[in-house]
Design an enzyme around this catalytic site. Structure first.
Site, PDB file in Angstrom:
ATOM      1  N   LEU A 117       0.824  -1.215   0.000  1.00  0.00           N
ATOM      2  CA  LEU A 117       0.000   0.000   0.000  1.00  0.00           C
ATOM      3  C   LEU A 117       0.856   1.262   0.000  1.00  0.00           C
ATOM      4  CD1 LEU A 117      -2.929  -0.899   2.444  1.00  0.00           C
ATOM      5  CD2 LEU A 117      -2.788  -1.258  -0.026  1.00  0.00           C
ATOM      6  N   ASP A 164       4.966   5.091  -7.092  1.00  0.00           N
ATOM      7  CA  ASP A 164       4.415   5.183  -5.738  1.00  0.00           C
ATOM      8  C   ASP A 164       4.531   6.595  -5.192  1.00  0.00           C
ATOM      9  OD1 ASP A 164       5.019   2.416  -6.244  1.00  0.00           O
ATOM     10  OD2 ASP A 164       4.699   2.063  -4.117  1.00  0.00           O
TER      11      ASP A 164
HETATM   12  N1  LIG Z   1       5.189   4.061  10.184  1.00  0.00           N
HETATM   13  C1  LIG Z   1       6.437   3.989   9.701  1.00  0.00           C
HETATM   14  N2  LIG Z   1       7.477   4.497  10.403  1.00  0.00           N
HETATM   15  C2  LIG Z   1       8.744   4.429   9.894  1.00  0.00           C
HETATM   16  N3  LIG Z   1       9.082   3.833   8.724  1.00  0.00           N
HETATM   17  C3  LIG Z   1       8.070   3.294   8.002  1.00  0.00           C
HETATM   18  C4  LIG Z   1       6.708   3.342   8.436  1.00  0.00           C
HETATM   19  N4  LIG Z   1       5.939   2.708   7.486  1.00  0.00           N
HETATM   20  C5  LIG Z   1       6.785   2.286   6.518  1.00  0.00           C
HETATM   21  N5  LIG Z   1       8.063   2.628   6.824  1.00  0.00           N
HETATM   22  C6  LIG Z   1       9.260   2.292   6.044  1.00  0.00           C
HETATM   23  O1  LIG Z   1       8.863   1.704   4.799  1.00  0.00           O
HETATM   24  C7  LIG Z   1       9.299   0.329   4.751  1.00  0.00           C
HETATM   25  C8  LIG Z   1       8.256  -0.520   4.024  1.00  0.00           C
HETATM   26  O2  LIG Z   1       8.355  -0.152   2.657  1.00  0.00           O
HETATM   27  P1  LIG Z   1       8.154  -1.250   1.473  1.00  0.00           P
HETATM   28  O3  LIG Z   1       8.946  -2.463   1.770  1.00  0.00           O
HETATM   29  O4  LIG Z   1       8.363  -0.529   0.189  1.00  0.00           O
HETATM   30  O5  LIG Z   1       6.629  -1.652   1.606  1.00  0.00           O
HETATM   31  P2  LIG Z   1       5.325  -0.805   1.218  1.00  0.00           P
HETATM   32  O6  LIG Z   1       5.786   0.463   0.532  1.00  0.00           O
HETATM   33  O7  LIG Z   1       4.536  -1.704   0.330  1.00  0.00           O
HETATM   34  O8  LIG Z   1       4.623  -0.543   2.537  1.00  0.00           O
HETATM   35  C9  LIG Z   1       9.471  -0.073   6.218  1.00  0.00           C
HETATM   36  O9  LIG Z   1      10.388  -1.160   6.310  1.00  0.00           O
HETATM   37  C10 LIG Z   1      10.045   1.214   6.804  1.00  0.00           C
HETATM   38  O10 LIG Z   1      11.431   1.350   6.461  1.00  0.00           O
HETATM   39  C1  LIG Z   2       7.167  -3.192  -7.175  1.00  0.00           C
HETATM   40  C2  LIG Z   2       6.979  -1.708  -7.426  1.00  0.00           C
HETATM   41  O1  LIG Z   2       6.534  -1.499  -8.774  1.00  0.00           O
HETATM   42  C3  LIG Z   2       5.934  -1.138  -6.471  1.00  0.00           C
HETATM   43  C4  LIG Z   2       6.266  -1.338  -4.981  1.00  0.00           C
HETATM   44  O2  LIG Z   2       5.127  -0.997  -4.196  1.00  0.00           O
HETATM   45  P1  LIG Z   2       5.166  -1.204  -2.572  1.00  0.00           P
HETATM   46  O3  LIG Z   2       6.468  -0.563  -2.068  1.00  0.00           O
HETATM   47  O4  LIG Z   2       5.180  -2.697  -2.319  1.00  0.00           O
HETATM   48  O5  LIG Z   2       3.934  -0.544  -2.040  1.00  0.00           O
HETATM   49  C5  LIG Z   2       8.354  -1.025  -7.218  1.00  0.00           C
HETATM   50  C6  LIG Z   2       8.325   0.427  -7.715  1.00  0.00           C
HETATM   51  O6  LIG Z   2       7.577   0.748  -8.677  1.00  0.00           O
HETATM   52  O7  LIG Z   2       9.063   1.228  -7.122  1.00  0.00           O
HETATM   53 MG   LIG Z   3       7.203   0.735  -0.906  1.00  0.00          MG
END
Ligand SMILES: Nc1ncnc2c1ncn2[C@@H]1O[C@H](COP(=O)(O)OP(=O)(O)O)[C@@H](O)[C@H]1O
Ligand SMILES: C[C@@](O)(CCOP(=O)(O)O)CC(=O)O
Ligand SMILES: [Mg+2]
Length: 328
Positions: A117, A164
């Site tokens: 997300l 994103d």
């Molecule tokens: N509430 C938060 N506080 C601090 N860092 C955060 C928080 N939410 C997300 N992050 C950072 O973003 C990372 C997750 O990003 P990612 O792996 O791209 O997953 P997504 O973007 O799908 O949530 C976490 O490991 C952390 O480093």
């Molecule tokens: C897999 C990808 O296309 C989206 C990543 O989305 P998320 O960080 O998992 O929410 C990577 C990107 O576009 O940066």
């Molecule tokens: Mg992400």
């Protein structure tokens, strides 16, 4: 304290393929990260992350090597958890020329981490906006999105697109292809999200697809096929043809599954949604666990997901028309 918020997002189409120059259509949802920033005189960075619950720890730490979080989890998890904020603050210092200023950073978020997300993008956008404003610089939306992209690019070691962070900075539905980022009109989308309570590491999952593409020509063809699905999806969105949007979302999920980024729990939620009559359903984001996105104007999909083993939370998500919000 200077306070900004930014929304998470779901991908209607195109995640992963967008990293290789294919188009993608994410849309922002009203699940937000809020970041408050206060400058410090001592040059230190202290972060208090209420919701940074990876293996149950919350962190308060400094960027200095001797000031890392004193938590009983592995350093790799701590690094995974803190790297986006650290990199975002580097962007603040670069944007403002205030290389030595310290910051107290407080983060609260209702976006589950690592679940597809866009929590990383929302935190990066909100942190850069609040941090730069805290030292007297207000970035216009384009530079904010670009600096948030650089944050993801650095943390994900080049495995990132602008999708994103542009979506989180801008809000609404957007179309990204390479560095061409624009808002698009979209019909009312009855978005339902299913969350399995898990997480995937975006950098790792993207690297896995890259390896597959390098090994198999047909994997590269699969990425290009996702691009074709997105181009058809854009037309269906412009025509307001939700049935076609849903069929193409289903197709997109199948191609992502072929690239190895789905999981048993994601597939189980996707099929539960489809069996409940959803117009379409697919994983969203990097995959490996986390969330699916489905379209259903009725309550059937949300109900079915709530009874699906492996689904921890099912909720209707409203489109976030506004990206970054300047709250204080
Ligand atoms: N509430 C938060 N506080 C601090 N860092 C955060 C928080 N939410 C997300 N992050 C950072 O973003 C990372 C997750 O990003 P990612 O792996 O791209 O997953 P997504 O973007 O799908 O949530 C976490 O490991 C952390 O480093
Ligand atoms: C897999 C990808 O296309 C989206 C990543 O989305 P998320 O960080 O998992 O929410 C990577 C990107 O576009 O940066
Ligand atoms: Mg992400």
């Amino acid at each position: 304290m200077t306070l900004s918020s930014a929304p998470g997002k779901v991908y209607l189409f195109g995640e992963h393929a967008v990293v290789y120059g294919e188009p993608a259509v994410p849309c922002a949802i009203e699940r937000r990260a809020r970041v408050g920033v206060e400058p410090r005189e001592d040059g230190k960075l202290r972060v208090h992350a209420e919701d940074l619950s990876l293996d149950g720890f919350t962190v308060e730490y400094g960027a200095a090597a001797d000031d890392r979080p004193d938590v009983d989890v592995s350093e790799s998890l701590v690094t995974a958890a803190t790297q986006y904020v650290d990199s975002a603050i580097e962007q603040v210092r670069d944007a403002t020329g205030e290389d030595d200023v310290g910051f107290d950073v407080t983060i609260e978020s209702d976006i589950p981490l690592g679940a597809g997300l866009g929590s990383s993008a929302a935190v990066a956008v909100a942190a850069i906006d609040a941090g730069t404003r805290a030292v007297g610089t207000t970035l216009e939306s384009g530079e904010l999105a670009e600096r948030a992209y650089r944050t993801e690019y650095d943390v994900q070691e080049g495995q990132a697109s602008r999708a994103d962070t542009f979506c989180s900075a801008t809000g609404g539905a957007v179309r990204v292809e390479g560095d061409d980022c624009r808002s698009i009109e979209a019909p009312d989308l009855p978005i339902v999200v299913g969350f399995d309570g898990g997480a995937g590491d975006t950098g790792e999952l993207v690297a896995g697809v890259r390896t597959l593409r390098e090994e198999y020509a047909f994997a590269a063809d699969t990425v290009e096929a996702i691009g074709d699905v997105v181009r058809n999806g854009e037309e269906a969105l412009a025509d307001g043809d939700l049935a076609e949007v849903g069929r193409l979302m289903d197709f997109n999920h199948g191609l992502l599954s072929a690239l190895g980024v789905s999981s048993r729990s994601l597939d189980s939620m996707v099929w539960a949604a489809r069996d409940a009559g959803a117009i379409g359903a697919k994983l969203t984001g990097a995959g490996g666990g986390g969330c699916i996105v489905a379209l259903d104007p009725t309550p059937e999909t949300e109900t079915a997901l709530s009874f699906t083993p492996g689904c921890e939370e099912a909720f209707r998500a409203e489109l976030a028309e506004t990206g970054v919000k300047r709250l204080e």
